[in-house]
Write an enzyme that holds these catalytic residues in place. Structure first.
Site: not given
Ligand code: PMP
Length: 417
Positions: A134, A211, A214, A237, A375
């Site tokens: 991401h 990370d 998910q 999430k 993203c």
């Molecule tokens: N990493 C992953 C794998 C994600 O799916 C997301 C959110 N889509 C993020 C990082 C960023 O998370 P946040 O916007 O809650 O900071």
């Protein structure tokens, strides 16, 4: 659309009482465009259960005070609830209580590490990430590399979007200082061999960051068992409000790191000449935190724990299998990424149709999906596309909903495709 009790039992819904769960998620009972909502967008954010809503409401209503500040009763209650939430959330994720820094979420957690541990990078050092990441696990490292003269290296996935341990091992050099990898890809659903990667990193003296944005909602994530140095996650999430999440690390690791943001609460003493820092984790929590959010996240992990992450993972695997099979059965649909292990999300494109159009038309059927680059532009570019439709079913979804999704998709393709 709520499944009638028992209706889905022989279709694999038995382990989790889906109607009861759905009754605890008020957003699921609303309609969208006069249709019952079918929410297939858990990877973007999850609906909030009533116990989370109640916990936040109780804080805002009954003891809306600041933490660690006041001598009065309300502040004492807020501090106790905030710190007790930290204890329960850390325990749920297999970390020590003082090894949980509350942040705004995964993005801020990764930025925290990139701006502190990342500061120890030297020219010629390397940070290794995967092609699946991401943007939140790319850009902070790019910035850290630019600041320090180090290089960002990327380990590729195979043509099914599987990340192989051997590829990670091959990409490690004697200049690799940090490995930052997602446990589950939000864009294509790959589950990575994160434990093996972190074990490898540790054996080579390389700092590792996972990370877990998910992964945390879909499986029993365990910081200690994963063997990483840092783990980042987002509350929204995992059925908690937005604006709260955390960074997990060992307290001794946090202690050795310089502070990042400066302000109230992260200091012990301040003069115009110099400061001394508070103990960890508060050294990294400058300013008034998201107190209600932390309390809500505490309620969310209690709720998830009550259902059981093993039961959640098993049910979601079965829903994902059903959804993949349904998508395979439709002509003109191409799945993007068919990894050997999947969690959370499925991405696809419809030949001849723009993903945004497919997403908008599904919305007219009351079906919430995401369409776009999620993203995670580099992994889509890796597959020669710029956008997909992504569905992210979760344990509260039913097979009936997936059936309705399939029917709607077939209709859209027949009429507009
Ligand atoms: N990493 C992953 C794998 C994600 O799916 C997301 C959110 N889509 C993020 C990082 C960023 O998370 P946040 O916007 O809650 O900071």
């Amino acid at each position: 659309m709520t499944a009638a009790p028992g209706k889905n039992a022989d279709r694999g819904d038995a382990a989790i009482d889906v109607p009861t769960i759905r009754g605890q998620l008020p957003a699921l009972s609303r309609t969208v465009h006069d249709k019952p909502l079918i929410y297939l967008d858990a990877a973007a954010t999850t609906p909030r259960p009533q116990p989370v809503i109640d916990a936040v409401t109780s804080y805002e209503t009954n003891y809306p005070a600041n933490v660690h500040r006041g001598v009065h009763e309300l502040s004492g209650e807020a501090t106790a609830a905030y710190e007790d939430a930290r204890r329960r959330i850390a325990a749920f994720l297999g970390a020590q209580t003082h090894g949980l820094v509350f942040t705004r979420g995964t993005t801020e957690s990764i930025n925290l590490v990139a701006n502190t541990s990342g500061g120890t990078l030297e020219p010629g050092d390397e940070v290794l990430i995967s092609a699946l990441e991401h943007h939140a696990n790319i850009v902070p490292w790019q910035l850290a590399c630019q600041r320090t003269g180090s290089a960002l290296r990327v380990v590729d996935v195979d043509d099914h979007a599987t990340l192989h341990l051997a590829a990670v091992e091959d990409a490690i050099t004697d200049r690799t200082r940090i490995i930052a990898i997602t446990q589950v890809s939000n864009a294509v659903g790959t589950l990575t061999p994160i434990r093996e990667i972190c074990t490898l990193a540790r054996s080579r003296g390389i700092t590792s960051l996972v990370d877990a944005a998910q992964a945390a909602p879909h499986m029993g994530v365990d910081f200690a068992d994963t063997g990483c140095d840092f783990m980042a996650f987002s509350g929204h999430k995992m059925y908690a409000p937005t604006g709260i999440g955390g960074l997990l690390a060992s307290p001794s690791m946090l202690d050795a790191m310089p502070p990042w943001q400066g302000g109230g609460d992260m200091i012990r003493t301040v003069s115009f000449e110099s400061c001394t820092w508070n103990e960890v984790p508060w050294k990294f929590e400058a300013g008034t935190p998201n107190i209600g959010g932390a309390i809500g996240l505490g309620a969310a992990v209690d709720w998830l724990g009550g259902i059981g992450m093993h039961a959640i993972a098993a049910r979601e695997q079965e829903l994902l299998g059903d959804a993949v099979a349904r998508l395979h059965s439709i002509d003109r649909i191409r799945l993007i990424g068919e990894p050997t292990k999947r969690a959370g999300a499925i991405s696809f494109v419809v030949e001849g149709m723009h993903p945004a159009d497919v997403g908008a038309m599904l919305d007219r059927h009351g079906i919430a999906v995401r369409a776009g680059h999620h993203c995670a532009q580099p992994i889509l570019e890796r597959f020669g596309i710029s956008a997909t439709v992504r569905i992210a079913p979760a344990f509260y979804n039913t097979h009936d909903e997936l059936e309705s999704f399939e029917a709607a998709l077939r209709r859209i393709i027949d009429v507009f495709g």
